[in-house]
Design a protein around this motif. Structure first.
Motif, mmCIF file in Angstrom:
data_model
loop_
_atom_site.group_PDB
_atom_site.id
_atom_site.type_symbol
_atom_site.label_atom_id
_atom_site.label_comp_id
_atom_site.label_asym_id
_atom_site.label_seq_id
_atom_site.Cartn_x
_atom_site.Cartn_y
_atom_site.Cartn_z
ATOM 1 N N LEU A 176 0.817 -1.217 0.000
ATOM 2 C CA LEU A 176 0.000 0.000 0.000
ATOM 3 C C LEU A 176 0.850 1.266 0.000
ATOM 4 O O LEU A 176 0.470 2.289 -0.575
ATOM 5 C CB LEU A 176 -0.906 -0.016 1.241
ATOM 6 N N SER A 177 2.026 1.189 0.629
ATOM 7 C CA SER A 177 2.863 2.388 0.727
ATOM 8 C C SER A 177 3.443 2.784 -0.626
ATOM 9 O O SER A 177 3.833 3.925 -0.839
ATOM 10 C CB SER A 177 3.998 2.161 1.733
ATOM 11 N N LYS A 178 3.485 1.852 -1.565
ATOM 12 C CA LYS A 178 4.081 2.151 -2.875
ATOM 13 C C LYS A 178 3.177 3.026 -3.720
ATOM 14 O O LYS A 178 3.629 3.926 -4.397
ATOM 15 C CB LYS A 178 4.431 0.851 -3.601
ATOM 16 N N GLN A 179 1.863 2.773 -3.706
ATOM 17 C CA GLN A 179 0.943 3.622 -4.458
ATOM 18 C C GLN A 179 -0.494 3.335 -4.097
ATOM 19 O O GLN A 179 -0.814 2.285 -3.544
ATOM 20 C CB GLN A 179 1.114 3.442 -5.967
ATOM 21 N N GLN A 180 -1.368 4.319 -4.400
ATOM 22 C CA GLN A 180 -2.794 4.066 -4.291
ATOM 23 C C GLN A 180 -3.365 4.129 -5.692
ATOM 24 O O GLN A 180 -3.016 5.003 -6.478
ATOM 25 C CB GLN A 180 -3.476 5.069 -3.358
ATOM 26 N N SER A 181 -4.203 3.184 -6.033
ATOM 27 C CA SER A 181 -4.858 3.223 -7.344
ATOM 28 C C SER A 181 -6.319 2.806 -7.198
ATOM 29 O O SER A 181 -6.729 1.773 -7.721
ATOM 30 C CB SER A 181 -4.129 2.327 -8.340
ATOM 31 N N VAL A 226 -19.002 -1.138 1.632
ATOM 32 C CA VAL A 226 -18.786 -1.914 0.406
ATOM 33 C C VAL A 226 -17.672 -2.955 0.601
ATOM 34 O O VAL A 226 -17.173 -3.524 -0.352
ATOM 35 C CB VAL A 226 -18.489 -0.996 -0.804
ATOM 36 N N LYS A 227 -17.306 -3.164 1.860
ATOM 37 C CA LYS A 227 -16.347 -4.213 2.231
ATOM 38 C C LYS A 227 -15.068 -4.145 1.410
ATOM 39 O O LYS A 227 -14.633 -5.142 0.836
ATOM 40 C CB LYS A 227 -17.014 -5.591 2.091
ATOM 41 N N LEU A 228 -14.495 -2.937 1.337
ATOM 42 C CA LEU A 228 -13.239 -2.772 0.604
ATOM 43 C C LEU A 228 -12.140 -2.301 1.567
ATOM 44 O O LEU A 228 -12.391 -1.468 2.440
ATOM 45 C CB LEU A 228 -13.407 -1.760 -0.529
ATOM 46 N N PRO A 229 -10.929 -2.805 1.402
ATOM 47 C CA PRO A 229 -9.830 -2.445 2.297
ATOM 48 C C PRO A 229 -9.251 -1.069 1.972
ATOM 49 O O PRO A 229 -9.575 -0.490 0.923
ATOM 50 C CB PRO A 229 -8.794 -3.541 2.016
ATOM 51 N N PRO A 230 -8.368 -0.539 2.833
ATOM 52 C CA PRO A 230 -7.678 0.721 2.523
ATOM 53 C C PRO A 230 -7.009 0.620 1.157
ATOM 54 O O PRO A 230 -6.511 -0.434 0.778
ATOM 55 C CB PRO A 230 -6.616 0.827 3.632
ATOM 56 N N GLY A 231 -7.024 1.749 0.413
ATOM 57 C CA GLY A 231 -6.384 1.747 -0.904
ATOM 58 C C GLY A 231 -7.377 1.602 -2.046
ATOM 59 O O GLY A 231 -7.043 1.841 -3.202
ATOM 60 N N GLU A 232 -8.610 1.213 -1.729
ATOM 61 C CA GLU A 232 -9.572 0.924 -2.801
ATOM 62 C C GLU A 232 -10.601 2.025 -3.035
ATOM 63 O O GLU A 232 -11.251 2.051 -4.072
ATOM 64 C CB GLU A 232 -10.332 -0.381 -2.478
ATOM 65 N N PHE A 273 -8.736 15.759 -8.600
ATOM 66 C CA PHE A 273 -7.583 14.888 -8.342
ATOM 67 C C PHE A 273 -7.946 13.429 -8.652
ATOM 68 O O PHE A 273 -7.165 12.700 -9.271
ATOM 69 C CB PHE A 273 -7.131 15.050 -6.890
ATOM 70 N N ALA A 274 -9.136 13.048 -8.227
ATOM 71 C CA ALA A 274 -9.571 11.661 -8.438
ATOM 72 C C ALA A 274 -9.669 11.335 -9.926
ATOM 73 O O ALA A 274 -9.227 10.277 -10.376
ATOM 74 C CB ALA A 274 -10.915 11.418 -7.753
ATOM 75 N N VAL A 275 -10.248 12.267 -10.688
ATOM 76 C CA VAL A 275 -10.491 12.009 -12.114
ATOM 77 C C VAL A 275 -9.209 12.168 -12.934
ATOM 78 O O VAL A 275 -8.848 11.292 -13.718
ATOM 79 C CB VAL A 275 -11.592 12.971 -12.643
ATOM 80 N N ASP A 276 -8.506 13.291 -12.728
ATOM 81 C CA ASP A 276 -7.370 13.608 -13.600
ATOM 82 C C ASP A 276 -6.069 12.920 -13.187
ATOM 83 O O ASP A 276 -5.253 12.585 -14.039
ATOM 84 C CB ASP A 276 -7.118 15.122 -13.634
ATOM 85 N N VAL A 277 -5.855 12.740 -11.911
ATOM 86 C CA VAL A 277 -4.582 12.170 -11.448
ATOM 87 C C VAL A 277 -4.716 10.675 -11.134
ATOM 88 O O VAL A 277 -3.953 9.861 -11.634
ATOM 89 C CB VAL A 277 -4.044 12.947 -10.224
ATOM 90 N N LEU A 278 -5.704 10.333 -10.318
ATOM 91 C CA LEU A 278 -5.857 8.921 -9.943
ATOM 92 C C LEU A 278 -6.550 8.101 -11.028
ATOM 93 O O LEU A 278 -6.474 6.878 -11.019
ATOM 94 C CB LEU A 278 -6.644 8.802 -8.636
ATOM 95 N N LYS A 279 -7.217 8.808 -11.965
ATOM 96 C CA LYS A 279 -7.936 8.139 -13.069
ATOM 97 C C LYS A 279 -8.967 7.135 -12.543
ATOM 98 O O LYS A 279 -9.066 6.010 -13.054
ATOM 99 C CB LYS A 279 -6.956 7.418 -14.018
ATOM 100 N N ILE A 280 -9.698 7.555 -11.526
ATOM 101 C CA ILE A 280 -10.734 6.662 -11.004
ATOM 102 C C ILE A 280 -11.822 6.456 -12.078
ATOM 103 O O ILE A 280 -12.015 7.293 -12.950
ATOM 104 C CB ILE A 280 -11.361 7.190 -9.693
ATOM 105 N N LYS A 281 -12.498 5.334 -11.976
ATOM 106 C CA LYS A 281 -13.477 4.959 -13.012
ATOM 107 C C LYS A 281 -14.920 5.282 -12.613
ATOM 108 O O LYS A 281 -15.789 5.389 -13.460
ATOM 109 C CB LYS A 281 -13.397 3.446 -13.287
ATOM 110 N N HIS A 282 -15.150 5.373 -11.305
ATOM 111 C CA HIS A 282 -16.525 5.563 -10.834
ATOM 112 C C HIS A 282 -16.577 6.593 -9.715
ATOM 113 O O HIS A 282 -15.762 6.529 -8.776
ATOM 114 C CB HIS A 282 -17.095 4.246 -10.296
ATOM 115 N N ILE A 283 -17.523 7.521 -9.821
ATOM 116 C CA ILE A 283 -17.809 8.425 -8.713
ATOM 117 C C ILE A 283 -19.180 8.028 -8.170
ATOM 118 O O ILE A 283 -20.157 7.976 -8.923
ATOM 119 C CB ILE A 283 -17.854 9.904 -9.151
ATOM 120 N N VAL A 284 -19.230 7.727 -6.890
ATOM 121 C CA VAL A 284 -20.495 7.341 -6.263
ATOM 122 C C VAL A 284 -20.901 8.418 -5.268
ATOM 123 O O VAL A 284 -20.137 8.743 -4.361
ATOM 124 C CB VAL A 284 -20.345 6.002 -5.498
ATOM 125 N N VAL A 285 -22.097 8.984 -5.463
ATOM 126 C CA VAL A 285 -22.672 9.831 -4.417
ATOM 127 C C VAL A 285 -23.539 8.892 -3.599
ATOM 128 O O VAL A 285 -24.459 8.275 -4.142
ATOM 129 C CB VAL A 285 -23.567 10.961 -4.985
#
Ligand code: CO
Length: 211
Positions: A29-34, A53-59, A83-95
């Motif tokens: 986890l210390s190497k990167q977050q994606s 959503v039963k997801l660990p740190p980093g997700e 930051f999420a969209v342009d840098v992390l390139k996340i695929k989903h935004i959930v409100v």
């Protein structure tokens, strides 16, 4: 001075538990977050993003505020989205809203709550947009209906942001979703207001009434 020692003790217990299950966890986890998901939720202590959503740190990349509001001029929330969209390139935004939200409830009342009333004005605006639908509802039914309308409105605000509009214009793989959580039984409900492209969004939300 209070040092909250019990929380540091709990931290060490958690570290030991994680290391026992997965000795490489922290190194990895210390190497990167994606993360693939940006979660925009309410600050309510009963609605913790990762656990639901039963997801660990980093997700999950997380932004929370009272009543999960996305305001067009809120630099904090907009910076998180950018930051999420342009840098992390996340695929989903959930409100993710939740039933029984105290912020939404306060927005329905006429009592004064201090500074927070300025923030909740955005939710009052949502109730004004849906005045006809809310008119004949009462009590929890009215509150829960506004909780749902509020989520959908924030999905619209995200889709209308320059950040998401720019990403979609570059054909980024990005979907926006609106969900609601039940504090009573722990389940999530999809409000079926997901958008994955400018065309899908504009089909339901004409860009301007003046065109
Ligand atoms: Co809430």
């Amino acid at each position: 001075m209070t040092t909250l020692k019990h929380l540091f003790d709990r931290n060490l217990e958690w570290v030991a538990e994680v290391n026992e299950r997965d000795p490489e966890f922290f190194t990895r986890l210390s190497k990167q977050q994606s993360p693939e998901y940006l979660w925009i939720g309410c600050s309510d202590s009963r609605v913790p993003a990762n656990q639901i959503v039963k997801l660990p740190p980093g997700e999950v990349f997380v932004h929370r505020n009272i009543a999960n509001v996305v305001v067009h001029t809120d630099l904090n929330c907009l910076s998180v989205i950018q930051f999420a969209v342009d840098v992390l390139k996340i695929k989903h935004i959930v409100v993710c809203g939740h039933y029984g939200c105290a912020g939404v409830k306060a927005a329905l009342s006429t009592s004064k709550h201090g500074l927070i009333d300025n923030w909740l004005r955005h939710v009052k605006d949502v109730s004004r947009f849906h005045a006809d639908e809310l008119l004949n509802l009462k009590g929890d039914e009215k509150l829960d209906a506004l909780c749902e309308f509020n989520v959908k409105e924030q999905v619209t605000n995200i889709c209308n942001s320059t950040i998401v509009q720019n990403a979609w214009s570059k054909n980024a793989e990005l979907s926006i979703h609106g969900w609601i959580y039940s504090v009573n039984n722990g389940t999530l409900k999809d409000l079926n207001c997901s958008y994955s492209s400018l065309a899908s969004f504009e089909n339901n939300n004409p860009p301007s009434l003046n065109t």
